[in-house]
Each structure stands twice: as structure tokens, then as C-alpha cells.
Design an enzyme around this catalytic site. Structure first.
Site, mmCIF file in Angstrom:
data_model
loop_
_atom_site.group_PDB
_atom_site.id
_atom_site.type_symbol
_atom_site.label_atom_id
_atom_site.label_comp_id
_atom_site.label_asym_id
_atom_site.label_seq_id
_atom_site.Cartn_x
_atom_site.Cartn_y
_atom_site.Cartn_z
ATOM 1 N N ASN A 172 0.903 -9.860 -25.030
ATOM 2 C CA ASN A 172 1.685 -10.629 -24.039
ATOM 3 C C ASN A 172 1.416 -12.121 -24.217
ATOM 4 O O ASN A 172 2.334 -12.928 -24.294
ATOM 5 C CB ASN A 172 1.318 -10.230 -22.606
ATOM 6 C CG ASN A 172 1.484 -8.741 -22.358
ATOM 7 O OD1 ASN A 172 2.176 -8.061 -23.113
ATOM 8 N ND2 ASN A 172 0.849 -8.224 -21.321
ATOM 9 N N ASP A 173 0.131 -12.470 -24.281
ATOM 10 C CA ASP A 173 -0.200 -13.880 -24.470
ATOM 11 C C ASP A 173 -0.072 -14.306 -25.918
ATOM 12 O O ASP A 173 0.339 -15.437 -26.195
ATOM 13 C CB ASP A 173 -1.616 -14.166 -23.946
ATOM 14 C CG ASP A 173 -1.614 -14.362 -22.438
ATOM 15 O OD1 ASP A 173 -0.697 -15.053 -21.946
ATOM 16 O OD2 ASP A 173 -2.485 -13.811 -21.750
ATOM 17 N N ARG A 208 5.795 -16.860 -20.777
ATOM 18 C CA ARG A 208 6.066 -15.444 -20.500
ATOM 19 C C ARG A 208 6.721 -15.193 -19.144
ATOM 20 O O ARG A 208 7.209 -14.107 -18.893
ATOM 21 C CB ARG A 208 4.810 -14.595 -20.676
ATOM 22 C CG ARG A 208 3.697 -14.872 -19.703
ATOM 23 C CD ARG A 208 2.402 -14.224 -20.161
ATOM 24 N NE ARG A 208 2.120 -12.990 -19.445
ATOM 25 C CZ ARG A 208 0.983 -12.320 -19.545
ATOM 26 N NH1 ARG A 208 0.036 -12.724 -20.370
ATOM 27 N NH2 ARG A 208 0.780 -11.234 -18.865
ATOM 28 N N HIS A 215 0.817 -1.219 0.000
ATOM 29 C CA HIS A 215 0.000 0.000 0.000
ATOM 30 C C HIS A 215 0.845 1.260 0.000
ATOM 31 O O HIS A 215 0.493 2.256 -0.630
ATOM 32 C CB HIS A 215 -0.952 -0.017 1.189
ATOM 33 C CG HIS A 215 -2.034 -1.029 1.027
ATOM 34 N ND1 HIS A 215 -2.805 -1.072 -0.092
ATOM 35 C CD2 HIS A 215 -2.448 -2.034 1.817
ATOM 36 C CE1 HIS A 215 -3.666 -2.059 0.018
ATOM 37 N NE2 HIS A 215 -3.465 -2.666 1.170
ATOM 38 N N CYS A 255 -3.475 -3.961 -26.241
ATOM 39 C CA CYS A 255 -3.289 -3.638 -24.823
ATOM 40 C C CYS A 255 -2.165 -4.418 -24.155
ATOM 41 O O CYS A 255 -2.013 -4.384 -22.944
ATOM 42 C CB CYS A 255 -4.596 -3.816 -24.061
ATOM 43 S SG CYS A 255 -5.171 -5.511 -24.059
ATOM 44 N N ARG A 315 -7.931 -4.863 -15.544
ATOM 45 C CA ARG A 315 -7.727 -6.274 -15.196
ATOM 46 C C ARG A 315 -8.424 -6.514 -13.856
ATOM 47 O O ARG A 315 -7.952 -6.044 -12.831
ATOM 48 C CB ARG A 315 -6.237 -6.573 -15.029
ATOM 49 C CG ARG A 315 -5.420 -6.523 -16.318
ATOM 50 C CD ARG A 315 -3.966 -6.840 -15.995
ATOM 51 N NE ARG A 315 -3.186 -7.179 -17.164
ATOM 52 C CZ ARG A 315 -2.318 -6.348 -17.749
ATOM 53 N NH1 ARG A 315 -2.130 -5.135 -17.272
ATOM 54 N NH2 ARG A 315 -1.622 -6.731 -18.806
ATOM 55 N N GLU A 363 -5.742 -13.135 -28.323
ATOM 56 C CA GLU A 363 -4.471 -13.502 -27.690
ATOM 57 C C GLU A 363 -4.150 -14.987 -27.835
ATOM 58 O O GLU A 363 -3.063 -15.426 -27.496
ATOM 59 C CB GLU A 363 -4.444 -13.074 -26.216
ATOM 60 C CG GLU A 363 -5.590 -13.557 -25.371
ATOM 61 C CD GLU A 363 -5.567 -12.988 -23.953
ATOM 62 O OE1 GLU A 363 -4.560 -12.408 -23.543
ATOM 63 O OE2 GLU A 363 -6.591 -13.149 -23.254
ATOM 64 N N ARG A 368 -12.338 -6.018 -18.287
ATOM 65 C CA ARG A 368 -12.074 -7.385 -18.740
ATOM 66 C C ARG A 368 -12.591 -8.339 -17.678
ATOM 67 O O ARG A 368 -12.269 -8.190 -16.491
ATOM 68 C CB ARG A 368 -10.583 -7.611 -18.967
ATOM 69 C CG ARG A 368 -10.323 -9.004 -19.546
ATOM 70 C CD ARG A 368 -8.882 -9.226 -19.875
ATOM 71 N NE ARG A 368 -8.080 -9.326 -18.672
ATOM 72 C CZ ARG A 368 -6.759 -9.445 -18.675
ATOM 73 N NH1 ARG A 368 -6.102 -9.446 -19.821
ATOM 74 N NH2 ARG A 368 -6.093 -9.549 -17.560
HETATM 75 C C1 PEP Z 1 -2.023 -9.697 -22.835
HETATM 76 O O1 PEP Z 1 -2.056 -10.924 -22.764
HETATM 77 O O2 PEP Z 1 -1.358 -9.064 -23.685
HETATM 78 C C2 PEP Z 1 -2.796 -8.873 -21.885
HETATM 79 C C3 PEP Z 1 -2.924 -7.576 -22.054
HETATM 80 O O3 PEP Z 1 -3.363 -9.470 -20.814
HETATM 81 P P1 PEP Z 1 -2.569 -10.046 -19.531
HETATM 82 O O4 PEP Z 1 -1.178 -9.469 -19.577
HETATM 83 O O5 PEP Z 1 -3.356 -9.609 -18.343
HETATM 84 O O6 PEP Z 1 -2.612 -11.519 -19.755
HETATM 85 MG MG MG Z 2 -3.515 -12.055 -21.645
#
Ligand code: PEP
Ligand code: MG
Length: 589
Positions: free
Chosen positions: A465-466, A476, A200, A513, A307, A442, A343
């Protein structure tokens, strides 16, 4: 930085709030309270129980008093953190466990409290999720408060009243109540022995833009009140009693950073538009409501990705529909942003919540997670969908479904949403029937059926990312293969290109994103690929806006054409870097 800093005066911790602070130490010495541990006679058991219950009551009163006396409006917004402590203190389960321990083991209240708290703390320590692990610190703060009350030690009420001028607060740890009681106008930095990015103190420090370094081990044992400190919240360094040369160097860096920040805050207010008038929305990715201050200050047009996992991770029981509704309504009613993309639960894989039963899987990244889990656990999913729908009555919310791999999941989700709407109709509850529903792109397979998917939903959001993890087959969170993480891999670029083309052919929008969106180097590529929105960590928004405003869209399209002819990410990256160093020499030296 400077070579002549002797190693013993420089400490490395985690930089959790950006900026440089130079100033005198104000040491918050709390001193650990020694727990006296002894058995009690049968007839003394009731007295020990009464002492413990009385301390619980007093702790709640103290926290309520602190909450009431918060002087500053800016800080008042963070009083929710204290509410979380009050809730823990009212937890019936915890109370009963301590009372039972006193009775069963016939020991004094302090010892029983110690046993119960340490049992919980050791389970917190085993948790992999850093946010959840940090919640162990909350328990520790409550423990310290209860102990102080039981042994009759006074908790000082205004802990920094004594500070003259500005000071850097050095503490073993700062509880939310401590942080809130500080005179933040006299606080130029925070330094603590323990803590992480999601503690925090770190959240509050970032929201108030006070530089902070945490997790330094034993800084409280190394400094005294008259010492001078330099803290660098970006590098995560703390220098004790710096030489004049070192101080001069950091003062120069501080001036540079302050000028850069003023420039960023100026840029934050400007439109995200290329020199030749192409507009792209710039949104923020958030995980906590507390981040909204930064989102507004750094010029996000909306929330491109909320998220919601942390709503589940941060409480002991599953969130109810009302919990969801209250959180989302705050976002819906926030007029500083134009939209919020919520999301739905993306739990599983590398994120999990203790209250949700997820089977142990050999390969959790490809297991029962996100939308797959939600479709199976219908009640869990509907509580969130109904919460979103009810909040949508108060402002522009959008729903985003994670980890979709095919049409069936989309249709099932839409059917469940329809079911929720019918229930709300029957109950006479208001909601926005036209709420937009989008999906994350993704899972690589979805990039091959974007034409089919585009006919079913209102927007796409590409989660690189995914998408990179699954398409290039690189875990990852595995550092051994992180060198393979290549956003400019020809396969990744082709997948994004195809997704945008199919979406636009069906007149729906596409956002991106993943972390790639917040990387200034990739901005010309993403502009050239004609995405409609880039959503990123709020801090990087001004930097990305600077890139957007400094280029022509026509140039970006040509650059993408050239990049798409390259056969490796390395070649593409070299080309883009060369071009960006030419266009922005001060940013890409
Ligand atoms: C992604 O997978 O790019 C994403 C934005 O979601 P997260 O990083 O929460 O899996
Ligand atoms: Mg993701």
C-alpha cells in the site's frame, strides 16, 4: 440486480457484514427523549447534581447486570464493549464537567448533560479517522441511557423477547448493550439509520456472521413491524416489501452465497499448497481482538499483520505497558493460530491519535510518523516494546517495524529493544529473548538496500500500500490519482522480486501484507515471485487458498517471467487476467 425494483423501495447504505437476509422487520423504537431545559434556583442545584450522580451509578449497575445476564457464550466474548461504556461512565473528568455545568449555569441535570455531551460529540464529528469518529456513538449511547434514567423511562430488559421466529432488527442505532441483549438466534439481520464499518454493531455482526447494513439515514421512519425486508450486506442495499420476482431473485442469490460460504469454510481448513506441492503461508491482517473469531474460522495460519494503531486510537489516554501486555498476551496464548506479527505503532500520515502530539505538517505522509516518531518518543515506544516482550513469554509473537527508511532506524530500534530486555532482566520479568524482529519494506529506498537490511533483521514484510504510494508518487487517499495505483507496474514487480531474492540469499523470510496480497488475480504472480507468506483481510483467505490450490508453482514462475518482460501494468494485467479466466472460469468471468 433486477431492473423492475422501483427506486422508492430500495435504499442504499453501507454493507458492513456480508450475506443476504430476508425476513420480517422488528422495529426497535426507542423514540428520542426530549430534553427538558430549564434554570434552577440556587437551593435546587444540589438536588440536580444528586440526580445526575445517581443516574451515573444506576447506569453502571444496569450495564453490569446486562453483562452478567448475557446468555450465549458466543456473544459473551463481546462483552468487552460494555466494559468500555462502563469505563466512560466512571470517567472523573466527564462527571466533573457535568456537575460544574449544573453549578455554574444553574440549570437542570438533563440540560447540563446535553451541553457537555454535545460539546464532545461535535469534536468527535470533526475527527477524520472513521474508527475514532464512531466512538462518538458510544458517548451517544451513554447519553441516551442516562437521560432515560433521569426522566424515569424504563429500559426494556430483553428487547426481543417478543420476536416470534426470526426477524431483521431495524433500529436508529444499536448500542452494544442493545446488541448483546438481543436474542441473536432469532436475529437474521441488522439494519440501522446510523453507523459505519467500525461501529460496534458492525463488528459484532461480522464476528457472528449476521448480514448487516448501516448508515441508511431514516429507515426507522420508513418501515413498520409487519413489513418484509431484504438486506444485502455485500451490496449495502435494503429493499422494503419486495415484489415476488425480486424476492425470488434474492432467495436464489442467498442459496448461491450460502453454498459459496460452505465451500469457503471447507477450503479454509485446507492447506495452502499448490498442485505441485509449493507451500506458502496465508496469514490475516487484523486491527481488533474482536476479529479473532473470523480469523480462526477463515483458516489463517497466523496473524501476518496486527495493526496496533487502534489500541491508541480507541482510548482517551495513552495505553500503558500493562494495556499492551494484556492485549498481546491474548494473542500469544491463542493456540488456534501459529504466530502473531505485532507491528509497532504506525501513527502519523493518514492515521493519528489525539493523545499523541504530532506537529502539523504540510506533507504528513512523509513526516514524523511510525518508527521516526517512536524513536523520538522513547517512553511511548518502550511501553509498547516492553508489553510485547512480556507477552512473548506466553507464545509465538514477532515484532514488525513500520516505515523503516534506513539501517540507522533498525539499529536504534534493536538498541531500544535490548535496553527493554535488560530492564526486564533486572526486574525478573520473563520474555522470549529470541523474539524475531522484522521490518516493513514500504519505503522505496529500502528495496535498494535489502541486502544490507537482511543482514540485520529476521524477516521482511512488504507493505505494497505504501510502497506503491511512495514509488509511484500517488497519495493513497486521493481519489483523483487512484487510477495510477498499479500493483503490476514493472517497477513494483522488480522491487518485490529484488526484495525476495536478497532476503532468501540471507536465509530470511518475506511476507507481503498490503491489499495486493488479498487480490485473487495477483496470486499466481506472488506465488511465482516466491513470497513465503501472504497476509490479508481474513474474509478473502478461502478465495486466495482456492487460487493457490488450483495452480502449479512451476506454471506461476513461468508466468512471472513473461510478466516481467512486459513494459506496462496494463499489458501485464491483461495477460494475467486471460490466464486466470482460463484456469478459473467461474471466478474470472
Ligand atoms: C502497507 O503499507 O502496505 C501496509 C500493509 O500497511 P498500512 O496499510 O497499515 O500502511
Ligand atoms: Mg504501510
Amino acid at each position: 440486480m433486477n431492473q423492475d425494483i422501483s427506486a422508492d423501495r430500495i435504499l442504499k447504505g453501507k454493507g458492513v457484514s456480508s450475506g443476504i437476509a430476508i425476513g420480517k422487520v422488528y422495529l426497535l423504537e426507542r423514540g428520542r427523549i426530549q430534553v427538558s431545559k430549564h434554570s434552577v434556583k440556587e437551593e435546587q442545584v444540589d438536588r440536580e447534581i444528586a440526580k445526575f450522580l445517581q443516574a451515573m451509578k444506576k447506569a453502571v449497575e444496569e450495564l453490569n447486570r446486562i453483562k452478567q445476564s448475557i446468555p450465549d457464550d458466543e456473544v459473551r466474548q463481546h462483552a468487552f464493549i460494555i466494559d468500555a461504556h462502563i469505563l466512560m461512565l466512571q470517567d472523573e473528568f466527564f462527571r466533573r464537567e457535568v456537575v460544574e455545568t449544573i453549578k455554574r449555569q444553574r440549570i437542570n441535570a438533563e440540560w447540563a448533560l446535553d451541553i457537555v455531551v454535545f460539546k464532545y460529540l461535535s469534536s468527535f464529528e470533526k475527527v477524520e479517522d472513521p474508527y475514532l469518529r464512531e466512538r462518538g456513538q458510544d458517548l451517544n449511547h451513554i447519553y441516551q441511557r442516562l437521560l432515560r434514567i433521569m426522566v424515569g423511562k424504563q429500559v426494556s430488559s430483553a428487547i426481543t423477547r417478543a420476536i416470534r421466529g426470526k426477524a431483521i432488527i431495524v433500529a436508529h442505532d444499536l448500542s452494544p448493550a442493545d446488541t448483546i441483549q438481543l436474542n441473536l438466534h432469532r436475529t437474521s439481520g441488522f439494519v440501522t439509520d446510523v453507523g459505519g464499518r467500525t461501529s460496534h454493531t458492525s463488528i459484532v455482526a461480522r464476528a457472528l456472521e449476521i448480514p448487516a447494513v448501516v448508515g441508511l439515514g431514516n429507515i426507522t421512519g420508513l418501515v413498520k413491524n409487519s413489513d418484509k425486508l431484504i438486506i444485502d450486506g455485500d451490496e449495502g442495499t435494503v429493499i422494503i416489501n419486495p415484489s415476488e420476482d425480486v424476492e425470488r431473485e434474492y432467495r436464489a442469490k442467498q442459496v448461491r452465497l450460502n453454498a459459496q460460504r460452505r465451500e469457503f469454510l471447507r477450503l479454509a481448513k485446507l492447506k495452502s499448497e499448490t498442485k505441485d506441492g509449493f507451500r506458502i503461508r496465508v496469514g490475516a491482517n487484523i486491527e481488533l481482538l474482536a476479529e479473532m473469531d473470523i480469523v480462526e474460522r477463515y483458516g489463517a495460519q497466523g496473524i501476518g499483520l496486527y495493526r496496533t494503531e487502534y489500541i491508541y486510537l480507541s482510548r482517551k489516554t495513552l495505553p500503558t505497558e500493562a494495556d499492551h501486555y494484556h492485549i498481546y498476551r491474548k494473542l500469544a496464548e491463542n493456540r488456534a493460530i501459529e504466530y502473531t506479527t505485532i507491528r509497532t505503532l504506525d501513527i502519523g500520515g493518514d492515521k493519528f491519535a489525539s493523545k499523541i502530539e504530532v506537529p502539523k505538517e504540510i506533507n504528513p505522509a512523509m513526516g514524523l510518523r511510525a518508527i521516526r516518531l517512536c524513536i523520538k518518543e522513547v517512553d511511548l515506544f518502550k511501553a509498547q516494546l516492553r508489553g510485547i516482550l512480556r507477552a512473548s513469554h506466553f507464545g509465538p509473537l514477532r515484532i514488525l517495524i513500520p516505515m523503516v527508511s534506513g539501517l540507522e532506524e533498525v539499529r536504534r530500534t534493536k538498541a531500544l529493544l535490548q535496553e527493554c530486555m535488560e530492564e526486564l532482566d533486572a526486574e525478573g520479568q520473563a520474555y522470549n529473548p529470541g523474539i524475531k524482529v522484522g521490518i516493513m519494506i514500504e519505503v522505496p529506498a529500502t528495496t535498494m538496500i535489502t541486502d544490507l537490511l537482511a543482514a540485520e533483521v529476521d524477516f521482511f514484510s512488504i507493505g505494497t500500500n505504501d510502497l506503491i504510494q511512495y514509488s509511484l508518487a500517488i497519495d493513497r487517499v486521493n481519489e483523483y490519482v487512484s487510477y495510477l495505483y498499479e500493483p503490476l507496474h514493472p517497477a513494483v514487480l522488480r522491487m518485490i522480486k529484488r526484495t525476495v531474492e536478497d532476503a532468501h540469499a540471507h536465509h530470511i523470510e518475506v511476507s507481503l501484507c498490503g491489499e495486493m496480497a488479498g487480490e485473487p488475480l495477483y496470486v499466481p504472480i506472488l506465488l511465482g515471485l516466491e513470497l513465503d507468506e501472504l497476509s490479508m483481510n481474513a474474509y478473502v483467505i478461502p478465495r486466495v487458498k482456492k487460487m493457490i490450490r488450483g495452480m502449479d508453482h512451476s506454471y506461476c514462475k513461468e508466468l512471472v517471467q513473461e510478466v516481467l518482460t512486459k513494459d506496462s501494468a496494463k499489458e501485464s494485467e491483461a495477460l494475467v487476467r486471460k490466464e486466470m479466466s482460463r484456469l478459473f472460469p467461474e471466478d474470472f468471468a
